[in-house]
Design a protein around this motif. Structure first.
Motif, short mmCIF file in Angstrom:
data_model
loop_
_atom_site.label_atom_id
_atom_site.label_comp_id
_atom_site.label_asym_id
_atom_site.label_seq_id
_atom_site.Cartn_x
_atom_site.Cartn_y
_atom_site.Cartn_z
N ASN A 240 0.86 -1.18 0.00
CA ASN A 240 0.00 0.00 0.00
C ASN A 240 0.90 1.23 0.00
OD1 ASN A 240 -1.58 2.21 1.88
ND2 ASN A 240 -2.93 1.13 0.48
N ARG A 242 1.41 5.41 0.01
CA ARG A 242 0.78 6.64 0.46
C ARG A 242 1.85 7.66 0.84
NH1 ARG A 242 0.51 2.38 3.84
NH2 ARG A 242 0.94 2.66 6.08
N GLN A 244 2.19 11.04 3.35
CA GLN A 244 1.56 11.73 4.47
C GLN A 244 0.99 13.09 4.02
OE1 GLN A 244 4.35 12.91 7.47
NE2 GLN A 244 2.83 12.82 9.13
N SER A 247 -2.48 14.09 -1.53
CA SER A 247 -3.39 13.31 -2.36
C SER A 247 -2.64 12.74 -3.56
CB SER A 247 -4.55 14.17 -2.87
OG SER A 247 -5.40 14.53 -1.80
N LEU A 248 -3.05 11.54 -3.97
CA LEU A 248 -2.49 10.87 -5.14
C LEU A 248 -3.51 10.94 -6.27
CD1 LEU A 248 -1.36 7.56 -3.33
CD2 LEU A 248 -0.08 9.72 -3.49
N TYR A 263 -6.79 9.67 -4.59
CA TYR A 263 -6.77 8.62 -3.57
C TYR A 263 -5.87 9.09 -2.42
CZ TYR A 263 -8.50 5.69 -7.40
OH TYR A 263 -9.23 5.17 -8.45
N THR A 264 -6.18 8.63 -1.21
CA THR A 264 -5.29 8.91 -0.07
C THR A 264 -4.23 7.82 0.06
OG1 THR A 264 -6.83 7.78 1.42
CG2 THR A 264 -7.04 10.18 1.21
N ASP A 265 -4.53 6.63 -0.41
CA ASP A 265 -3.58 5.52 -0.43
C ASP A 265 -3.94 4.62 -1.59
OD1 ASP A 265 -5.21 3.02 0.61
OD2 ASP A 265 -5.74 4.69 1.93
N PRO A 327 -2.57 2.79 7.23
CA PRO A 327 -2.92 1.96 6.07
C PRO A 327 -4.43 1.76 6.05
CG PRO A 327 -2.16 0.57 7.85
CD PRO A 327 -2.00 1.99 8.34
N GLN A 340 -11.36 -0.50 -5.01
CA GLN A 340 -10.38 0.46 -5.52
C GLN A 340 -9.93 0.06 -6.92
OE1 GLN A 340 -6.09 0.78 -4.17
NE2 GLN A 340 -6.94 2.56 -3.10
#
Length: 592
Positions: A240, A242, A244, A247-248, A263-265, A327, A340
Motif C-alpha cells: 500500500n 501513500r 503523508q 493526495s495521489l 486517492y489517499t492511499d 494503512p 479500488q
C-alpha cells in the motif's frame, strides 16, 4: 559529356532518395549496460546486489513513442543473464522478450544487444533480470515512453518534473540462497523489509528500524506538481503506497491514461506500475513520510515489511512528525481493495500513442473467440518437488527456447501444445505445455485464484482489458458484470485470494509470449505458460525474422543451423543511411 552529366544527376537523385528514405526512419537511442555485482546493505546486512553501470536501481531507459531502443548488455555476473521489458509490447518481435521461452541466456562474461521498437506505446514500465530469482537481488530499472509532440498529455505538464519510485519487499538472503530454499521444498516466508529506490526505511521508530540504514529522500519545491511513476518490483508482497497529508491523483497505469481520480492511499501489487500527479501543497516548513507497507498479511512479524522514505520540501526545517499515515483499515471489509481496483477506468477521450482517443477501440462490439479459465492453487509436491501450477500444470523450461525451436524445422519435441484451457480432472504434472492460440482471436481469460494470497499475472507482448473482479467461483453468468465500456488496458493484474479476475485481449501480436505469475516465488515454482500465436501466412509484416545476433543453445546451435539462419531485420539503423548514400555516390562516380 551530356550523357555523363545525366548519369551524375541520376546518381545524386538516388542518393537523395536513400537519405530521404532513411530520414523517415524512427530515431534510435542506444544504451550501454555493464551488469555486475556490488556490495550493498539496504537493510543493514552486507550482500551482493545486481547493479547496472554501478547503479542500484539501474538507469532509466527513456525513449519516445515509436523510437528504437538498442541496449548493449555486458554480463559481468558469474551466472547467465536475461533482461525482460515489463509492459513493452515488442510488436512483431518476441525475439527480444528476454525470457527462456524466446531467448538463450547471455553467458557470463559475454555481451548481447537487444534491439526493439516501442511501437504505439506511451507510459511507465520497468525492466528486470528474468532468470533464477535475480530480480530479488536488484538489476531492475525504469522505462519511460514519452508522448510524441503531436499527441498532447491529458493533463498539464507537471511543472516539477518526473520522479520514479521503485518499491518492493527485500530479503537479506541473496537470490541463490532463496533459490536453494525453494529447491529444498520451503517457501520464501516473510521478507526482511521493504526498499524504496533501493534504500531501507527512514528511522521513524527506533524500536523497529536499525540505525545506520540509508534512506531515500525525495527533494521537491513548494507549490509544484510532480509526476510520480511508482513500480512494485518486489518478490512476493502487495504494498500500500501513500504520502503523508498528500493526495495521489491517478493518471496512468502501464501505458494507459486513466480517468483522473484522487486517492489517499493505493494498493500496488507485485509487477504493477502507476503514475500519480502529486502537488506539493502542504506546509512547506515540514517534511513528510512516503510509505509502502505490506498488504493482506496477518501477524506482527509483517509489520517490519514497511518501507519509509522522506518527502523533503526545499524550505523545510523540520523532519516528518507524528506516526506513519494509517494503512487501509479493511480487516472486516475484504472488498476495499477490490473496489479500488474497480474504480480504475480508461480515459476514453485521451489520446495515447496516437492522436486518436483511446476509447476508439470498442471492446463491447467484438465477439469472444475463445475462453481460457486458468486456475491456480497453493504450492504442492509433484514428483517430490515443491511446485506451483496453473490448471494442474507446472511449467518447466526446456533447454531450447520455444521460439528458437519453432524457427527450425528439424527441431522437434521441445514443447507440447496441450495446455488445458480450463481446469480438468487429473493428476498435477510438470511439463513444457503451451497454449496454442489463433492469430487475431479476441479471447477471454479468467484467472481463478484458489490460493490464500494475492496473485498477479503478467502477459508479455500485450496489454489487455480488465473487465471484472469478484469473489467466489467464475461462471458464464459472471459475464453479466463485465465492464465493456471503459475497462482499463494494462499488462499486469491482481487476482484476490478466493476470487477471480477476467480480462479480454486481442491476439494480434505474432510470436510466443510468456504469461506468468508476478510473484517470483510462484513463477520460479512453475506458475507460467506461453501463448503461441502464429500467422498462417508467415511474412515480415506480422513478425520480424530471427535477429542476426541470435544466441543458440539446447537443440539449436549455430554450426548445425547455419544454412537455415534467418535474415537480419530489414530495418536498417538510421546512422548507416548517410554512410550508404556517400558510398553509393562515390562508387557510382568512379564507375562513370
Amino acid at each position: 559529356m551530356a550523357s555523363r552529366q545525366w548519369r551524375l544527376v541520376v546518381v545524386l537523385l538516388s542518393a537523395f532518395l536513400i537519405l530521404g528514405f532513411c530520414s523517415a526512419a524512427d530515431p534510435i537511442r542506444q544504451f550501454n549496460w555493464q551488469v555486475s555485482y556490488i556490495t550493498a546493505s539496504p537493510l543493514g546486512v552486507p550482500q551482493q546486489v545486481i547493479a547496472i553501470n554501478g547503479q542500484f536501481p539501474g538507469p532509466v531507459l527513456q525513449v519516445t513513442t515509436n523510437w528504437n531502443a538498442v541496449v548493449n548488455v555486458t554480463n559481468n555476473l558469474d551466472e547467465d543473464l536475461l533482461f525482460t521489458w515489463n509492459g513493452i509490447q515488442l510488436r512483431r518481435n518476441s525475439w527480444q522478450d528476454g525470457v527462456l521461452g524466446t531467448n538463450c541466456p547471455i553467458p557470463k562474461g559475454q555481451s548481447w544487444t537487444y534491439d526493439f521498437q516501442v511501437k504505439d506505446q506511451i507510459g511507465s514500465f520497468y525492466y528486470f533480470p528474468s532468470l533464477n530469482l535475480q530480480r530479488a537481488a536488484g538489476g531492475y530499472g525504469g522505462i519511460i515512453v514519452d508522448n510524441r509532440s503531436v499527441v498532447p498529455l491529458p493533463f498539464p505538464l507537471p511543472d516539477g518534473g518526473d520522479i520514479t519510485l521503485f518499491i518492493g519487499d527485500w530479503f537479506n538472503k541473496n537470490h541463490r540462497d532463496l533459490k536453494q530454499q525453494l529447491d529444498q521444498g520451503n517457501e520464501l516466508g516473510i521478507p526482511d523489509g521493504v526498499l524504496i529506490n533501493g534504500k531501507g526505511p527512514y528511522r521513524y521508530n527506533n524500536t523497529v528500524v536499525p540505525s545506520g540504514i540509508e534512506y531515500e529522500a525525495i527533494n521537491v519545491e513548494p507549490g509544484k506538481t510532480y509526476r510520480f511513476r511508482v513500480h512494485n518490483v518486489g518478490s512476493i508482497t502487495s504494498l500500500n503506497f501513500r504520502i503523508q497529508s498528500h493526495s495521489l491523483l491517478l493518471v496512468e497505469t502501464e501505458g494507459s491514461y486513466t480517468v483522473q481520480q484522487n486517492y489517499t492511499d493505493f494498493d500496488i501489487h507485485v509487477g504493477q506500475s502507476y503514475s500519480f500527479l502529486i502537488t506539493m501543497d502542504q506546509n512547506s516548513s515540514n517534511d513528510y513520510y512516503i510509505v509502502a507497507s505490506s498488504r493482506f498479511m496477518n501477524g506482527s512479524l509483517w509489520s517490519r515489511v514497511t518501507g519509509v522514505a522522506v518527502l523533503h520540501y526545499s524550505s523545510s526545517k523540520n523532519k516528518p512528525i507524528g506516526p506513519l499515515p494509517d494503512p487501509p483499515n479493511d480487516l472486516f471489509f475484504k472488498e476495499y481493495s477490490m473496489n479500488q481496483a474497480r474504480s480504475i477506468r480508461w480515459n476514453l477521450s485521451a489520446s495515447a500513442a496516437r492522436p486518436n482517443p483511446q476509447g476508439s477501440f470498442k471492446i463491447g462490439s467484438i465477439n469472444i473467440s475463445e475462453t481460457y479459465v486458468l486456475r491456480n492453487e497453493a504450492p504442492i509436491s509433484i514428483n517430490g518437488k515443491l511446485r506451483a501450477t496453473i490448471n494442474d500444470v507446472s511449467y518447466s523450461s526446456p533447454d531450447t527456447p520455444l521460439r528458437l525451436a519453432d524457427n527450425f524445422a528439424n527441431i522437434t519435441g521441445v514443447y507440447k501444445l496441450d495446455f488445458p484451457v480450463k481446469p480438468l480432472p487429473g493428476a498435477p504434472r510438470i511439463a513444457a505445455s503451451v497454449i496454442n492460440s489463433t492469430y487475431k482471436d479476441f479471447v477471454e481469460i479468467v484467472f481463478q485464484n484458489n490460493d490464500s494470497i494475492v496473485q498477479t499475472y503478467h502477459m508479455d507482448g500485450y496489454s489487455f482489458f480488465v473487465v471484472a473482479f469478484a469473489y467466489g467461483e467464475w461462471t458464464e453468468a459472471s459475464r453479466n458484470s463485465y465492464n465493456k465500456w471503459d475497462a482499463v488496458a494494462r499488462s499486469t493484474i491482481q487476482v484476490y485470494p478466493g476470487a477471480w479476475t477476467a480480462i479480454l485481449v486481442m491476439l494480434d501480436n505474432v510470436g510466443i509470449w510468456n504469461l506468468r505469475a508476478g510473484s517470483l516465488e510462484r513463477w520460479y515454482l512453475g506458475q507460467e505458460t506461453y501463448f503461441r500465436i502464429v500467422n498462417p501466412e508467415p511474412n515480415n509484416r506480422t513478425e520480424l525474422p530471427i535477429p542476426s545476433n541470435a544466441l543458440y543453445c539446447g537443440k539449436a546451435y549455430w554450426p548445425k543451423n547455419d544454412t537455415d539462419h534467418g535474415s537480419a531485420s530489414s530495418l536498417l539503423p538510421s546512422h548507416l543511411c548517410s554512410v550508404m548514400a556517400i558510398l553509393f555516390v562515390l562508387l557510382s562516380y568512379l564507375l562513370m
